[in-house]
Design a protein around this motif. Structure first.
Motif, PDB file in Angstrom:
ATOM      1  N   PHE A  89       0.803  -1.212   0.000  1.00 54.38           N
ATOM      2  CA  PHE A  89       0.000   0.000   0.000  1.00 54.38           C
ATOM      3  C   PHE A  89       0.843   1.274   0.000  1.00 54.38           C
ATOM      4  N   ASN A  90       2.162   1.157  -0.113  1.00 55.43           N
ATOM      5  CA  ASN A  90       3.028   2.326  -0.180  1.00 55.43           C
ATOM      6  C   ASN A  90       3.513   2.539  -1.616  1.00 55.43           C
ATOM      7  N   ILE A  91       3.915   3.778  -1.885  1.00 59.08           N
ATOM      8  CA  ILE A  91       4.585   4.066  -3.150  1.00 59.08           C
ATOM      9  C   ILE A  91       5.909   3.311  -3.162  1.00 59.08           C
ATOM     10  N   LEU A  92       6.163   2.544  -4.215  1.00 58.86           N
ATOM     11  CA  LEU A  92       7.408   1.802  -4.331  1.00 58.86           C
ATOM     12  C   LEU A  92       8.162   2.313  -5.533  1.00 58.86           C
ATOM     13  N   LEU A  93       9.368   2.809  -5.295  1.00 56.55           N
ATOM     14  CA  LEU A  93      10.211   3.309  -6.370  1.00 56.55           C
ATOM     15  C   LEU A  93      10.882   2.107  -7.032  1.00 56.55           C
ATOM     16  N   ARG A  94      10.265   1.603  -8.095  1.00 53.16           N
ATOM     17  CA  ARG A  94      10.767   0.383  -8.726  1.00 53.16           C
ATOM     18  C   ARG A  94      12.022   0.650  -9.539  1.00 53.16           C
ATOM     19  N   ASP A  95      12.189   1.850 -10.069  1.00 53.50           N
ATOM     20  CA  ASP A  95      13.408   2.173 -10.808  1.00 53.50           C
ATOM     21  C   ASP A  95      14.428   2.683  -9.816  1.00 53.50           C
TER      22      ASP A  95
END
Length: 683
Positions: A89-95
């Motif tokens: 449920f959190n923003i995940l910085l995939r890059d």
């Protein structure tokens, strides 16, 4: 203790809270000035049947918390927990791309210079980051050519009997061999490189000029010529630096485009007033992935809550359309009195959709989460960060970043003027990125080549790629294939097939070493051009085997990479600690996969043909009672006919019946007797 009872025990201190599901996984991390009020506020929203909060509370069965001394510590701790736990449920910085640094290993007897993307406390000096990424590699190459400091992996704590090729082509001082360079002279050169990388070019130029004059007077003309070339190099770099810093300070500029629950973000890096690089970020299915990001605004007035009631990061990610123009978002309000929590509380946990009609994206909440993950762990932060929208945590994040770097950092959302025009320009580029990514626009071939060059940090645009794969069944009939991609298409006329000749049994590493050695020794002898990139189908073991084979023939600067199956991770030789992880939609990854799959297909096809030939000519066909299936089982079990010949009777009975095992042993015994030359007695 159940969740409701546990909340009563939470202290009223600042800190972070972690919601967990029934499997014990952390599904959401947030921070708060008052942990108890913040966590209780979720139940208030759930009782009011708020869809966004309810989606979290339906899954949450436990909550943990960590207290800290102040809000700044909570900010840093929240960032670390999100990156470690990756809550849904959190923003995940995939890059998680980081720009390269230049590492000078000052803690070694003979320091070396490397390009790296990881900063460690190992006594080395790090310089950077460098924009664009290949600038670091160009500078290291310049250091090799001008200052002759190596970046090889040879152990320099001891001397070796002979130097490598780099010394003989005058790109290394040769510290690996005793007598080639004194420790004092090498240390002086390292000091020159350090001044060069620190940007103290005027001081370095004065020192080099003085040493050049001394060398010329002593008639050491070769040394004087080398120092002269270094002075010219430093002078040219100094002129470029003056040009680059003639304008404004460094800045990072953000823009975004949101549509159909999909988001594209562009980040432009400006250094010295010039755009030197850009990054693209993409998120899909935002409501399902991040339902709980927003900002704390009073719904009745549209104004920010006071310091006691201010909401922390973790508000709903979707804001009601009625508040979209003012940037507000619905979030549990700790300023409101929460109901007493008991078993009879009317808390609604029944299923409901994460999104509802009339809800839209909250940019301010998104950038609040994004900036923390981008900058809190970075060693270099530009003086200005320009955003399309403001967000509630901007002031505290500005203070934390300013304290981290030792000077004032500006985080601003300009509304007019040149800076706003720049933000709008980045926003237009974000829309183009959105179209290219989500509207499935096929980029042209040159764009893919440039993207591949940037992803693998190649010095030149890749025009020809040669890819290798090994194929066998338990070491039997081991073969290899080479396929060629050239200028945007597979070039079947240049495909090659290889039989592995020197390796027996299952040894993919040795097989790859043999094939690479044979292929490029032949090119070297025929004085033909090498490809832009050698691609290996496999992991680190195959990659290092190929590198060893190239090193045996004196090739050390050939770009080399491998792509691992299943994980689809690309390892670039020399940067193995920083593998390239491309998005599954990336055209670059699709190109590499296409070449890899073609190599695999070609290898398997050739291997099948070899097996068919072997099967047709197999010695086992002449043994009574051994049919095609039995023959296949024997070859698969023992690897080859030779292995069957050498097997004992007991070993054969593990595959066939004792009677058939006896016939096999008798057959090969008769062949051995017939092939043994008879002795002729001469009287």
């Amino acid at each position: 203790m159940d969740l409701l009872a546990k909340i009563r025990t939470i202290p009223t201190l600042p800190g972070c809270y972690l919601y967990k599901n029934a499997e014990g996984e952390v599904i959401y991390v947030g921070k708060a000035k008052n942990l108890r009020a913040r966590v209780r506020s979720y139940f208030l929203e759930a009782s009011q049947m708020n869809a966004k909060t309810g989606s979290l509370m339906r899954e949450a069965v436990d909550v943990e918390y960590i207290t800290v001394d102040n809000e700044r510590e909570a900010l840093a701790l929240e960032n670390n927990l999100i990156k470690q736990r990756k809550p849904r449920f959190n923003i995940l910085l995939r890059d998680d791309k980081t720009y390269p640094y230049i590492k000078l290993t000052l803690n070694e007897r003979f320091p070396k210079v490397f390009v790296t993307r990881r900063l460690r406390k190992d006594g080395s000096a790090y310089f950077g980051p460098y924009f664009p990424g290949n600038l670091a590699y160009r500078l290291v190459d310049l250091i090799h050519r001008s200052f002759l400091i190596p970046s090889c992996k040879i152990d320099l704590n001891r001397y070796h009997p002979r130097a490598c090729l780099q010394y003989y082509i005058k790109r290394c001082l040769g510290p690996c061999v005793e007598g080639f360079v004194t420790p004092e002279a090498y240390k002086e050169t390292v000091r020159d490189v350090q001044l060069f990388l620190e940007g103290r070019t005027e001081e370095l130029e004065r020192k080099l000029t003085a040493r050049m004059s001394v060398a010329a007077e002593a008639e050491h003309f070769e040394l004087a010529a080398r120092l002269r070339d270094q002075v010219v190099t430093v002078h040219q770099m100094q002129d470029k630096q003056r040009i680059a810093t003639a304008d404004n300070e460094d800045a990072d500029v953000f823009g975004f485009h949101f549509e159909n629950q999909m988001l594209a973000v562009n980040l432009f890096h400006m250094r010295g007033g010039k755009i030197v690089d850009r990054r693209d970020f993409f998120w899909e299915d935002l409501p399902e992935m991040n339902a709980f990001f927003g900002e704390s605004l009073n719904e009745s007035t549209g104004e920010a809550l006071d310091s006691e009631a201010e909401q922390e990061l973790g508000a709903p990610f979707i804001a009601p359309l009625s508040h979209a123009m003012s940037g507000s978002a619905t979030e549990p309000d700790p300023a409101q009195s929460a109901p007493e929590i008991n078993e009879a509380s009317p808390i609604a946990f029944e299923a409901s959709p994460i999104t509802e009609p009339g809800e839209t994206f909250s940019p301010s909440a998104f950038f609040s989460a994004l900036l923390k993950q981008l900058y809190l762990d970075q060693s270099y932060i530009p003086r200005s960060i320009l955003l399309p929208v403001d967000f509630p945590d901007r002031a505290i994040l500005t203070d934390v970043l300013s304290e981290k770097v030792g000077h004032r950092i500006e985080i601003a959302a300009p509304r007019r003027g040149d800076k706003r025009s720049l933000v709008d320009l980045v926003g237009q580029n974000a829309r183009q990125s959105y179209d290219q990514r989500f509207r499935v626009l096929q980029p042209n071939q040159k764009a893919i080549q440039q993207a591949l060059q940037d992803a693998l940090t190649l010095e030149e645009l890749p025009k020809r790629i040669e890819c290798f794969d090994i194929s066998h069944i338990q070491g039997a009939e081991t073969v290899a294939s080479m396929v060629v991609w050239e200028d945007g298409a597979m070039k079947k006329a240049d495909y090659r097939k290889f039989q592995v000749k020197t390796v027996s049994g299952v040894d993919d590493f040795a097989s790859m070493r043999e094939i690479i050695h044979r292929r490029y020794k032949r090119l070297l002898d025929d004085k033909k051009d090498f490809p832009s990139l050698i691609l290996i189908d496999g992991g680190l073991g195959q990659l290092h085997s190929a590198a060893d084979a190239l090193a045996e023939i004196g090739v050390t600067l050939q770009p080399l990479a491998s792509i691992a199956k299943k994980e689809e991770i690309i390892y670039v030789y020399g940067q193995e600690n920083d593998p390239v992880v491309l998005d599954r939609r990336s055209p670059v990854l699709h190109l590499v996969q296409k070449i890899r799959d073609e190599s695999h297909r070609f290898a398997v096809t050739y291997h099948r043909k070899r097996r068919q030939i072997r099967d047709r000519e197999s010695e086992l066909d002449a043994i009574p009672g051994v049919g095609p299936r039995t023959r296949q089982r024997l070859v698969q079990h023992f690897g080859s006919v030779r292995g069957i010949k050498q097997a004992t009777h007991d070993a054969l009975t593990a595959v066939v019946s004792p009677a058939i095992a006896t016939k096999i042993k008798s057959h090969f015994a008769e062949d051995a007797a017939e092939s043994t030359p008879s002795l002729v007695q001469i009287s």
